[in-house]
Motif scaffolding. Structure first.
Motif, short mmCIF file in Angstrom:
data_model
loop_
_atom_site.label_atom_id
_atom_site.label_comp_id
_atom_site.label_asym_id
_atom_site.label_seq_id
_atom_site.Cartn_x
_atom_site.Cartn_y
_atom_site.Cartn_z
N VAL A 220 -2.99 8.66 14.56
CA VAL A 220 -4.03 8.46 13.55
C VAL A 220 -4.38 6.98 13.43
CG1 VAL A 220 -4.58 8.68 11.09
CG2 VAL A 220 -3.41 10.55 12.27
N LEU A 221 -3.36 6.12 13.47
CA LEU A 221 -3.59 4.68 13.41
C LEU A 221 -4.38 4.21 14.62
CD1 LEU A 221 -3.06 1.86 12.23
CD2 LEU A 221 -0.87 1.84 13.43
N LEU A 222 -3.99 4.67 15.79
CA LEU A 222 -4.66 4.27 17.02
C LEU A 222 -6.11 4.75 17.04
CD1 LEU A 222 -2.97 4.55 20.51
CD2 LEU A 222 -5.39 4.96 20.22
N ASN A 223 -6.36 5.93 16.47
CA ASN A 223 -7.70 6.51 16.48
C ASN A 223 -8.71 5.68 15.68
OD1 ASN A 223 -9.11 9.04 17.44
ND2 ASN A 223 -9.65 9.12 15.27
N ARG A 224 -8.19 4.85 14.75
CA ARG A 224 -9.08 4.02 13.93
C ARG A 224 -9.56 2.78 14.68
NH1 ARG A 224 -4.75 4.10 9.13
NH2 ARG A 224 -5.06 6.23 8.35
N GLN A 225 -8.95 2.51 15.82
CA GLN A 225 -9.31 1.31 16.58
C GLN A 225 -10.55 1.56 17.43
OE1 GLN A 225 -7.41 -1.00 15.33
NE2 GLN A 225 -6.21 0.65 14.38
N VAL B 16 -2.96 18.61 4.46
CA VAL B 16 -4.38 18.23 4.57
C VAL B 16 -4.51 16.75 4.92
CG1 VAL B 16 -6.56 18.00 3.32
CG2 VAL B 16 -5.14 20.04 3.00
N SER B 17 -3.69 15.91 4.30
CA SER B 17 -3.82 14.46 4.50
C SER B 17 -3.26 13.98 5.83
CB SER B 17 -3.11 13.70 3.37
OG SER B 17 -3.69 14.01 2.12
N ASN B 18 -2.14 14.58 6.26
CA ASN B 18 -1.44 14.06 7.43
C ASN B 18 -1.60 14.89 8.70
OD1 ASN B 18 -0.37 12.06 5.71
ND2 ASN B 18 1.35 13.37 5.14
N ARG B 19 -1.83 16.19 8.54
CA ARG B 19 -1.89 17.04 9.72
C ARG B 19 -3.32 17.34 10.18
NH1 ARG B 19 2.40 19.53 11.95
NH2 ARG B 19 4.35 18.53 11.36
N LEU B 20 -4.19 17.74 9.26
CA LEU B 20 -5.55 18.12 9.68
C LEU B 20 -6.32 16.98 10.35
CD1 LEU B 20 -6.83 20.50 6.84
CD2 LEU B 20 -5.63 21.04 8.97
N PRO B 21 -6.18 15.72 9.90
CA PRO B 21 -6.90 14.64 10.59
C PRO B 21 -6.54 14.52 12.06
CG PRO B 21 -6.14 13.88 8.45
CD PRO B 21 -5.50 15.22 8.68
N MET B 22 -5.35 14.97 12.46
CA MET B 22 -4.95 14.88 13.87
C MET B 22 -5.87 15.70 14.76
SD MET B 22 -0.80 14.89 13.98
CE MET B 22 -0.69 16.57 13.43
N LEU B 23 -6.46 16.77 14.22
CA LEU B 23 -7.31 17.64 15.02
C LEU B 23 -8.66 16.99 15.31
CD1 LEU B 23 -6.55 21.06 13.29
CD2 LEU B 23 -5.33 19.92 15.15
N ASN B 24 -8.96 15.86 14.64
CA ASN B 24 -10.21 15.14 14.87
C ASN B 24 -10.01 13.88 15.70
OD1 ASN B 24 -11.59 17.00 13.16
ND2 ASN B 24 -10.91 15.88 11.36
N LEU B 25 -8.85 13.76 16.33
CA LEU B 25 -8.57 12.58 17.14
C LEU B 25 -9.46 12.55 18.38
CD1 LEU B 25 -4.65 12.66 17.09
CD2 LEU B 25 -6.12 11.11 15.80
N ALA B 26 -9.69 11.35 18.90
CA ALA B 26 -10.42 11.20 20.16
C ALA B 26 -9.66 11.97 21.25
CB ALA B 26 -10.53 9.73 20.54
N PRO B 27 -10.38 12.59 22.20
CA PRO B 27 -9.74 13.43 23.21
C PRO B 27 -8.56 12.78 23.92
CG PRO B 27 -12.11 13.64 23.36
CD PRO B 27 -11.84 12.56 22.35
#
Length: 282
Positions: free
Chosen positions: A193-198, A165-176
């Motif tokens: 995930v780190l890049l997506n926060r920028q 839940v913490s490491n895998r599911l957030p990947m599905l919400n990444l910017a296209p």
């Protein structure tokens, strides 16, 4: 060959393999042209006399590109859940799928076993993790048998519910743009995930430069780009309301300061002034 097709699953469920690296496909095609297909593909009977590929889609695609008429195959009659699980395991053993594809496939597998939509699986997993972090029971989310099944399936792929839940599911919400880079193997899940926060305007250049970087290297790259962007941009003057809001956010972070009696008195006065301002706008 015309009666063979990729694995077909009900609804919006996804088969494991979605991206095929062009260079690897070209090398496989050259190998098959020279030596033939050395390992049969695995298929199951499909609709109207067709066959669906469980394992070996890269070989099948290469044979199609070479306009071959036949391909060696093993036929196994498998239901959707078994076929998806077999396909996922086969790809994992060969390290042929990305973390995004693996995550989506595991969600599809859970969906088939639990007989609920993928979105409900995701929502339920988030609720279970949040409940556990609060020390609460999760019986109203999944039954004990369902939860046991979820843990067993994740365990087959070396995962635990909390980390999934913490490491895998957030990947599905990444910017296209970032999601595509992960699918193509250009970015690791952690870096993605780190890049997506920028800031979104940095995504393009970061995706281009982040290939092969460690997490620490990527953080340094982000800092450098932010400094460069700040140096080239003109200072923006904040409005009085934006200045007040910014100061309020700074004060909120200082918890020890908020415990002061004097500070609370002053904040009460500020609140009274804000109420008076609200009345002016009526």
């Amino acid at each position: 060959m015309a009666d063979i097709q990729p694995l077909q699953l009900p609804g919006r469920l996804k088969q494991p393999r979605l991206y095929f690296d062009p260079q690897k496909m070209e090398r496989l095609k050259e190998s098959i042209a020279k030596h033939g297909v050395l390992e049969p593909i695995l298929v199951r009977p499909g609709a109207k006399g067709t066959y669906e590929i469980i394992s070996g889609e890269r070989r099948w695609r290469s044979c199609c590109a070479l306009e071959m008429e036949l391909i060696p195959a093993i036929v196994r009659d498998m239901p959707d859940a078994t076929a998806l699980e077999a396909a996922l395991i086969a790809h994992l053993l060969n390290e042929e799928i990305t973390a995004i594809e693996q995550t989506e496939s595991i969600l599809s597998l859970l969906s088939l076993h639990l007989d609920i939509p993928v979105e409900d699986v995701k929502a339920g997993l988030y609720r279970v993790k949040n409940s556990r972090s609060r020390g609460a029971e999760n019986s109203r989310i999944f039954s004990e048998d369902e939860l046991k099944l979820i843990v067993e399936i994740l365990g087959e792929f070396g995962m635990k519910l909390a980390s999934f839940v913490s490491n895998r599911l957030p990947m599905l919400n990444l910017a296209p743009e970032i999601l595509d880079a992960v699918r193509e193997g250009k970015l690791s899940p952690t870096n993605a995930v780190l890049l997506n926060r920028q800031k979104s305007d940095l995504h393009g250049v970061l995706v281009e430069k982040a290939a092969g970087l460690t997490k620490q290297d990527l953080m340094e790259l982000v800092k450098d780009l932010e400094k460069e962007q700040a140096a080239n941009s003109e200072p923006v003057e904040l409005s009085i309301s934006e200045q007040i809001f910014a100061r309020f956010k700074t004060v909120r972070k200082k918890k020890s300061l908020l415990e002061s009696t004097e500070v609370r008195k002053r904040l009460t006065k500020i609140d009274q002034l804000l109420q008076e301002i609200e009345q002016l706008s009526v």
